[in-house]
Motif scaffolding. Structure first.
Motif, PDB file in Angstrom:
ATOM      1  N   VAL A   1       0.835  -1.194   0.000  1.00  0.00           N
ATOM      2  CA  VAL A   1       0.000   0.000   0.000  1.00  0.00           C
ATOM      3  C   VAL A   1       0.873   1.248   0.000  1.00  0.00           C
ATOM      4  O   VAL A   1       0.634   2.202  -0.704  1.00  0.00           O
ATOM      5  CB  VAL A   1      -0.950   0.018   1.220  1.00  0.00           C
ATOM      6  N   SER A   2       1.901   1.199   0.838  1.00  0.00           N
ATOM      7  CA  SER A   2       2.794   2.347   0.861  1.00  0.00           C
ATOM      8  C   SER A   2       4.175   1.851   1.221  1.00  0.00           C
ATOM      9  O   SER A   2       4.324   0.950   2.040  1.00  0.00           O
ATOM     10  CB  SER A   2       2.280   3.367   1.882  1.00  0.00           C
ATOM     11  N   ASN A   3       5.156   2.385   0.562  1.00  0.00           N
ATOM     12  CA  ASN A   3       6.515   1.965   0.914  1.00  0.00           C
ATOM     13  C   ASN A   3       7.402   3.179   1.072  1.00  0.00           C
ATOM     14  O   ASN A   3       7.175   4.213   0.466  1.00  0.00           O
ATOM     15  CB  ASN A   3       7.070   0.997  -0.116  1.00  0.00           C
ATOM     16  N   ALA A   4       8.363   3.035   1.935  1.00  0.00           N
ATOM     17  CA  ALA A   4       9.272   4.145   2.160  1.00  0.00           C
ATOM     18  C   ALA A   4      10.684   3.585   2.168  1.00  0.00           C
ATOM     19  O   ALA A   4      10.930   2.552   2.769  1.00  0.00           O
ATOM     20  CB  ALA A   4       8.967   4.811   3.495  1.00  0.00           C
ATOM     21  N   LEU A   5      11.533   4.241   1.485  1.00  0.00           N
ATOM     22  CA  LEU A   5      12.925   3.811   1.451  1.00  0.00           C
ATOM     23  C   LEU A   5      13.466   3.828   2.885  1.00  0.00           C
ATOM     24  O   LEU A   5      13.364   4.833   3.566  1.00  0.00           O
ATOM     25  CB  LEU A   5      13.708   4.795   0.562  1.00  0.00           C
TER      26      LEU A   5
ATOM     27  N   GLY B   1      12.270   2.878   5.410  1.00  0.00           N
ATOM     28  CA  GLY B   1      11.244   3.050   6.439  1.00  0.00           C
ATOM     29  C   GLY B   1      10.296   1.875   6.410  1.00  0.00           C
ATOM     30  O   GLY B   1      10.455   0.961   5.592  1.00  0.00           O
ATOM     31  N   PRO B   2       9.305   1.880   7.294  1.00  0.00           N
ATOM     32  CA  PRO B   2       8.372   0.756   7.321  1.00  0.00           C
ATOM     33  C   PRO B   2       7.426   0.770   6.120  1.00  0.00           C
ATOM     34  O   PRO B   2       7.199   1.805   5.511  1.00  0.00           O
ATOM     35  CB  PRO B   2       7.598   0.976   8.617  1.00  0.00           C
ATOM     36  N   PHE B   3       6.901  -0.404   5.810  1.00  0.00           N
ATOM     37  CA  PHE B   3       5.958  -0.571   4.711  1.00  0.00           C
ATOM     38  C   PHE B   3       4.552  -0.695   5.294  1.00  0.00           C
ATOM     39  O   PHE B   3       4.390  -1.198   6.397  1.00  0.00           O
ATOM     40  CB  PHE B   3       6.233  -1.896   3.981  1.00  0.00           C
ATOM     41  N   ILE B   4       3.563  -0.324   4.510  1.00  0.00           N
ATOM     42  CA  ILE B   4       2.190  -0.726   4.829  1.00  0.00           C
ATOM     43  C   ILE B   4       1.765  -1.701   3.743  1.00  0.00           C
ATOM     44  O   ILE B   4       1.881  -1.393   2.551  1.00  0.00           O
ATOM     45  CB  ILE B   4       1.223   0.469   4.866  1.00  0.00           C
TER      46      ILE B   4
END
Lengths: 71, 864
Positions: free
Chosen positions: A41-45, A47-50
């Protein structure tokens, strides 16, 4: 490939979890078993993922996303 | 005897379990702890028909493995206490994930009822269920409920009763000596349904059978019915069950079985078993559940796209936090005033049991010790409740999980993960519930680090210290930045210490961060209020127990031993100052046109002093009080009728008028909190000056004499009187135990710029931080002091530099947390070692930092 590399909006299937027995079992309890569909759903370099698994939203820490192998 | 059955409520976190629990039990509930562990045990009672039910709310879990304390507690309860019925609360809009626990409950063989909760939402989202089919798959009746509306509660209770009767009749068949009142009531309602058995596939089933036959010989009693479950758990490498069958033979077989499964399936047995369970659930859902649209998360996702956004996520979070604190303090202010007044009233009521001026030990203990001490803590209850209310709303709405997500990146840098952030946030309110909130952290090391650094988040109890000191030493424009700075220092220190701990004594890989993001929900008023109350109650308990004891102890320490022989003869000093006052009064005669040496004025003012001394002994409603006034009035009346008496009455009249004018001005200033240099202030002072001017014009001579008397004669006399009283109290204080401790500590406190008086107050602050203010009030003898006391600020300003003031705040921020925190750390970490480490570590850190700041400030000449 590791889940960490999947872009937001993509759907993949879990192949294996490359981690110790304890973590594997814990993830399996939360529905992360081989074959299950994962939608990022959302990813961050770094960082945590959703992710969406079986209709639930889950947060996965950056460390785990590198250990979950998907295809 | 009425039958009584025990019902356990199980379910995933966020399945609405607590809402159903509240609906079923209403106010008939209480919270305790499971023995030996710090997991809350909530119990309540409910009547349905003639059935009395005890309902136990199990901790929310995803599964019945033994990874976390919560899961183990839930499982042990089910196995050891054998509830008559287990109700699994299932979020119907999230069926597959929630049924995982149901499968495990089914395998455990407990009489089971499934509550498909939030069924209205599920329906709205296009989910359709074939209840009959699902019910047969899981061997349990299914009831559709809507927790917050109370829909389906009657049906749920009926299903519970039916399941209990089924369970009882099954027991009747299996057990030769049935016991329990249930059986007399139980009619065979329906033939006991054969529990469906999950098929794990040939490879796994073979190993289960092997283990089953091996342990068959070892088990006795009730375990005989659970052979399959036990074998399955052994295969799943379940620590608790393996410990029960710890023989070389069995261990050997487990290893062999696991190896075989790994070879054939390429997975660990537990992963394979979980996979099969999910497979079974998927199959069941394919057959009996249909989802017409995938809607569930669209609204949540849309909100998440904003609040978890990389750029605006943190600002939104900070904004919400700011709002929470702002509301906590603005809304909390009026009720704080009421509580303060309430305790003030209580204190004066109790004090009036003794004659006025009495110095009885019991009176002092009750009024100054207990009511003063406990009242000072309970005053913060409105703030604490409001903060917990806000936190409960954030939690129940689902935002807290997002906050953990947002903060994960930051927290990761210090070796913790996002979940640790929530306890630290609660720490701004009070460390006690904050440390209890660390229970959500699964990893012990993460939990310990969070626990140890949480007291650095400046708690509500420390606020009065800042509120007292900042306005006393710093100009208005600096107030907010100064307070902000203190909080930021606390946060920075927490971050640094966490990092330090994580890379030294609590080193280790951090536990992977996995957390469910529940969909946003509208919090229900009832559950939010219950949450708030549960935590508020903890705070009240702290006030009623620890703080009560400490208040008494501190009172004794500051009151004893009593000094009887003083170094200075204070009475002689007082008499001397009175003499000076009256001789100055004599010199007013000239100004009033009275003959030099005329005794009229002196006699009148002496009569006033006599009355004041007499009135000190009585309360206003007592006869002695008005007698004293009458005596003075008579005497002054006599004096005014003497020759030249008119001049005396003119003087007294003028004095009254001037005093009234001045008092009226002061009153309106303090009532409306008018700031100096504001236009309202100059307006009011203009009105006052005009009134005084007209008084002056009417009788310039008398007016000048009165002004001279009030400002140059009476004011210094009163100041001197207070000074003498304070000096006496300070001498008493220095003689008391607390004073001696402070004096003994002084050599160590000097490097921080503190004197023995601060040391004495710090001893009190260890009991509870907020005691510091009251204690400073006692050492400086300004009477009952709170954080708004101008008199105390005056004293502080005259004794300390702004640098020392800053050092006091710094030390109070960092140093030893209060006793309640230490004791809760002990309880939650289950060892004195960590509690004492927290105490020692933080105090040492505070000492080193404060010494550094004071010395550096001194050297550079900042704020000295």
């Amino acid at each position: 490939m590791p889940l960490a590399m999947v872009k937001a909006g993509q759907r993949v299937h879990l192949v294996a979890v490359d981690a110790g027995r304890g973590l594997q079992a814990r993830l399996a309890d939360m529905g992360l078993v081989p074959g299950v569909e994962i939608e990022v759903v959302s990813n961050a370099l770094h960082g945590p993922f959703i992710v969406a698994v079986k209709g639930c939203r889950m947060v996965l820490g950056h460390g785990i996303t590198q250990k979950i192998m998907v295809a | 005897m009425k039958p009584k059955i025990v019902i356990a409520l199980a379910g995933n976190p966020n399945s609405g379990k607590t809402t159903i629990f509240n609906k079923l039990t209403g106010a008939r509930q209480h919270v305790g702890n499971y023995p030996g562990v710090t997991v809350e045990r909530k119990e309540g009672y409910c009547r349905y028909g003639d059935m009395e039910m005890q309902i136990v709310d199990l901790p929310g879990t995803y599964s019945l493995t033994a990874y976390s304390t919560e899961e183990l507690v839930a499982r042990n309860f089910l196995i050891d206490e054998k509830p008559d019925v287990v109700v699994d609360i299932i979020d119907a809009s999230n069926l597959e994930r929630n049924l995982y626990l149901a499968v495990q409950l089914m395998e455990l063989g407990v009489p089971l009822v499934l509550a498909f909760n939030m069924s209205d939402q599920a329906r709205a989202q296009g989910h359709e269920f074939d209840i009959e089919k699902l019910s047969s798959y899981f061997g349990a009746s299914i009831v559709q409920t809507v927790g917050h509306k109370g829909t389906g509660m009657k049906e749920l209770l009926e299903a519970i009763v039916a399941a209990a009767k089924d369970g009882a009749s099954e027991m009747n068949r299996n057990d030769e000596n049935p016991s329990g009142a249930l059986l007399s009531k139980a009619t065979i309602h329906s033939p006991f349904r054969k529990r469906p058995v999950m098929d794990y596939g040939r490879e796994i089933e073979e190993e289960i059978a092997r283990l089953e036959s091996l342990i068959k010989l070892k088990v006795t009693g009730k375990d005989k019915d659970n052979l399959r479950w036990l074998a399955l758990k052994l295969l799943e490498n379940d620590k608790a069950v393996r410990a029960r069958f710890d023989t070389p033979e069995i261990n050997d077989q487990i290893e062999k079985s696991a190896a075989r499964i790994e070879k054939m399936l390429g997975e660990y047995p537990e992963t394979a078993i979980a996979g099969r369970r999910y497979g079974f659930i998927s199959g069941a859902c394919r057959e009996a559940a249909r989802s017409t649209v995938e809607l569930r998360h669209t609204i949540s996702d849309r909100i998440d796209a904003v609040v978890t956004n990389r750029f605006v996520g943190i600002p939104i979070f900070m904004g919400l936090m700011y709002l929470v604190f702002q509301l906590t303090f603005t809304l909390g202010d009026p009720p704080m005033g009421w509580i303060e007044n309430g305790f003030g009233w209580l204190g004066s009521q109790i004090a009036s049991w003794w004659p006025k001026g009495s110095k009885g030990a019991l009176k002092s203990l009750l009024v100054d010790g207990i009511i003063g001490g406990v009242g000072g803590v309970i005053v913060f209850l409105p703030n604490i409740l409001l903060l917990f209310l806000a936190i409960a709303i954030l939690e129940d709405s689902g935002y807290m999980a997002r906050a953990a997500f947002i903060m994960d990146r930051v927290m990761h840098k210090i070796g913790l993960h996002g979940k640790s952030f929530i306890p630290m946030l609660i720490g701004f309110g009070c460390s006690v519930p904050a440390i209890m909130a660390t229970r959500t952290l699964e990893n012990r090391r993460d939990r310990l680090v969070t626990m140890l650094v949480t007291p650095l988040m400046s708690c509500g109890a420390r606020l009065p210290i800042y509120a007292l000191i900042i306005p006393a030493f710093f100009p208005q424009v600096w107030h907010a930045p100064m307070l902000w700075l203190i909080y930021v220092i606390g946060i920075a220190l927490a971050v640094l210490s966490a990092k330090l701990l994580r890379s030294t004594i609590l080193k280790g890989e951090s536990v992977p961060f996995v957390m469910e993001l529940p969909p946003y929900r509208m919090p229900t008023l009832k559950s939010v209020l219950i949450h708030m109350w549960e935590r508020g109650w903890l705070y009240l308990k702290k006030a009623g127990t620890i703080i009560l004891c400490i208040s008494i102890l501190l009172w004794a320490m500051t009151s004893y031993p009593k000094k009887t022989v003083f170094d200075v003869d204070y009475e002689a000093d007082a008499a001397k100052s009175e003499g000076t006052y009256l001789s100055k009064v004599t010199r007013l005669n000239g100004l009033l046109g009275l003959p030099e040496g005329a005794p009229l004025l002196v006699q009148a003012l002496r009569a006033e002093l006599v009355m004041a001394a007499e009135q000190d002994k009585y309360y206003e409603h007592e006869a002695g009080y008005s007698d004293a006034k009458k005596k003075m009035d008579d005497e002054i009346l006599g004096l005014t009728q003497a020759p030249d008496g008119g001049k005396l009455s003119d003087f007294l009249k003028m004095r009254d008028d001037v005093q009234k004018t001045r008092a009226a001005f002061e009153e309106s200033i303090s009532q409306d909190e008018v700031e100096k240099e504001s236009s309202a202030y100059s307006n009011l002072s203009g009105i006052r000056d005009a009134a005084l001017e007209s008084l002056r014009r009417a009788a310039p001579g008398t007016y000048n004499a009165v002004i001279h008397y009030l400002d140059d004669i009476e004011a210094p006399f009163k100041d001197e009187k207070t000074r003498i009283e304070q000096a006496k109290q300070a001498e008493e204080m220095a003689y008391s135990v607390a004073g001696r401790i402070g004096l003994a500590l002084e050599p160590f406190l000097r490097p921080m710029g503190f004197d023995w008086k601060i040391g004495t107050a710090l001893v009190g602050a260890f009991a509870a931080k907020e005691v510091f203010v009251a204690q400073m009030g006692i050492v400086y003898s300004v009477g009952k002091a709170d954080e708004k006391s101008e008199a105390l600020r005056e004293q502080l300003r005259s004794h300390y530099s702004p640098l020392v003031a800053f050092c006091i705040m710094l030390f109070c921020l960092v140093s030893a947390p209060c006793m309640a925190t230490i004791s809760v750390t002990k309880r939650e970490s289950n060892s004195w070692k960590w509690a004492l480490f927290q105490l020692g570590g933080l105090t040492a850190l505070a000492y080193v930092l404060t010494v550094m700041v004071f010395q550096a400030g001194n050297l550079l000449g900042i704020g000295v």
